[in-house]
Write a protein that holds these residues in place. Structure first.
Motif, PDB file in Angstrom:
ATOM      1  N   ARG A   1       0.839  -1.193   0.000  1.00 37.70           N
ATOM      2  CA  ARG A   1       0.000   0.000   0.000  1.00 37.70           C
ATOM      3  C   ARG A   1       0.878   1.248   0.000  1.00 37.70           C
ATOM      4  O   ARG A   1       1.953   1.259   0.581  1.00 37.70           O
ATOM      5  CB  ARG A   1      -0.903  -0.026   1.239  1.00 37.70           C
ATOM      6  N   LEU A   2       0.420   2.305  -0.649  1.00 40.83           N
ATOM      7  CA  LEU A   2       1.167   3.560  -0.716  1.00 40.83           C
ATOM      8  C   LEU A   2       0.525   4.561   0.244  1.00 40.83           C
ATOM      9  O   LEU A   2      -0.675   4.834   0.150  1.00 40.83           O
ATOM     10  CB  LEU A   2       1.145   4.107  -2.141  1.00 40.83           C
ATOM     11  N   ALA A   3       1.295   5.082   1.186  1.00 36.38           N
ATOM     12  CA  ALA A   3       0.801   6.051   2.165  1.00 36.38           C
ATOM     13  C   ALA A   3       1.700   7.277   2.115  1.00 36.38           C
ATOM     14  O   ALA A   3       2.860   7.221   2.527  1.00 36.38           O
ATOM     15  CB  ALA A   3       0.786   5.447   3.566  1.00 36.38           C
ATOM     16  N   LEU A   4       1.177   8.392   1.597  1.00 37.00           N
ATOM     17  CA  LEU A   4       1.975   9.596   1.402  1.00 37.00           C
ATOM     18  C   LEU A   4       1.520  10.702   2.352  1.00 37.00           C
ATOM     19  O   LEU A   4       0.339  10.835   2.647  1.00 37.00           O
ATOM     20  CB  LEU A   4       1.854  10.084  -0.047  1.00 37.00           C
ATOM     21  N   GLU A   5       2.476  11.496   2.811  1.00 36.48           N
ATOM     22  CA  GLU A   5       2.185  12.609   3.707  1.00 36.48           C
ATOM     23  C   GLU A   5       2.972  13.826   3.238  1.00 36.48           C
ATOM     24  O   GLU A   5       4.199  13.766   3.122  1.00 36.48           O
ATOM     25  CB  GLU A   5       2.577  12.261   5.147  1.00 36.48           C
ATOM     26  N   GLN A   6       2.266  14.909   2.943  1.00 34.00           N
ATOM     27  CA  GLN A   6       2.947  16.150   2.599  1.00 34.00           C
ATOM     28  C   GLN A   6       3.460  16.779   3.890  1.00 34.00           C
ATOM     29  O   GLN A   6       2.685  17.133   4.774  1.00 34.00           O
ATOM     30  CB  GLN A   6       1.996  17.097   1.860  1.00 34.00           C
TER      31      GLN A   6
END
Length: 220
Positions: free
Chosen positions: A112-117
Motif C-alpha cells: 500500500r502507498l501512504a503519502l504525507e505532505q
C-alpha cells in the motif's frame, strides 16, 4: 552517519527477483517455503545465497518500490523508514514524505502507498541517504512515529517500530528534539510515549546499531 549505514558508490546494485520471468508469483512463494529465496517486501525476493549488507537490501527494496511513483523531493518515513534503518518484519505499506500532491497510481503497488505532505523533505538535517534512498533520520523517524501514540489504529505498530530505533539515537538528544518541536501536532502524547519507551530500555541511549538490524525474511 554510523559505519553500519555508510554506502559505497562502487557497490553493485541489489538484483531482486519479482513475479514474471523467469518465475511466477506462486513459484517464488514456493521457493520461499523451500528456502531458496527470501521475501524482502511486497513482491520483491532475494536469492537465499545472496547476502548483501542488510540495511542496503532494505534501502534498495524501498527505493525500487518508490522511484516509479514518486516525483519531486521525497523520503521514506514512519514505519517504512524504521524498517529500512533497523529491520524487523517488512511493513505492509510504503510510507513516504513528499513535497507535493501525488495521485495514487491506478495500477496498485505490491504494498500500500501512504503519502504525507510534510516539511521533512525541506530540512536536510532530517533526511539521510542510504544507497540512493532518501530516508528520514532515526531521530525524525522516532518523532514521526511517536506522534501516532494516541491513534488507536496506528499506535501499536508505531511504538514497536520506534522502540527498534532507540539504540540509534541518544535519549537526551531525543528529549531535546521533542521539547524543541513541542508545538507539532501530537507531541504531547509523543513525549509521554518516549519516556515510557526509554523506561523500558535501560542503557539504550548512546548504543550503536547491533545485530538486531540484520535482514529478516518478512513475516506473512
Amino acid at each position: 552517519m554510523t559505519p553500519a549505514l555508510a554506502s559505497s558508490p562502487t557497490e553493485t546494485p541489489v538484483e531482486f527477483l519479482v513475479p514474471g520471468l523467469p518465475y511466477s508469483g506462486p513459484e517464488l512463494r514456493g521457493m520461499e517455503l523451500s528456502g531458496l529465496v527470501d521475501h524482502v517486501i511486497g513482491d520483491l525476493y532475494l536469492p537465499a545465497d545472496q547476502r548483501p549488507e542488510p540495511t542496503r537490501v532494505r534501502a534498495a527494496a524501498a527505493h525500487r518500490l518508490a522511484v516509479p511513483v514518486l516525483t519531486g523531493r521525497w523520503a521514506v518515513m514512519g514505519v517504512t523508514a524504521a524498517w529500512v534503518l533497523a529491520g524487523g518484519p517488512a511493513p505492509l505499506a510504503l510510507e513516504a514524505a513528499v513535497d507535493r500532491y501525488h495521485r495514487i497510481p491506478l495500477q496498485p503497488l505490491s504494498v500500500r502507498l501512504a503519502l504525507e505532505q510534510t516539511d521533512v523533505v525541506k530540512d536536510p538535517a532530517d533526511v539521510i541517504h542510504l544507497w540512493g534512498l532518501p530516508c528520514t533520520s532515526a531521530a525524525r523517524t522516532v518523532e514521526d512515529l511517536l506522534r501516532r501514540a494516541e491513534d488507536p489504529a496506528r499506535a501499536a505498530d508505531a511504538l514497536t517500530a520506534a522502540a527498534r530505533l532507540l539504540p540509534m539515537t541518544p535519549a537526551e538528544h531525543l528529549r531535546q528534539r521533542f521539547e524543541h518541536h513541542r508545538r507539532r501536532p501530537g507531541m504531547a502524547g509523543a513525549r509521554r510515549a518516549l519516556e515510557t519507551l526509554l523506561a523500558r530500555e535501560p542503557g539504550a541511549a548512546g548504543r550503536q546499531p547491533s545485530a538486531g538490524a540484520a535482514f529478516r525474511p518478512a513475516v506473512r
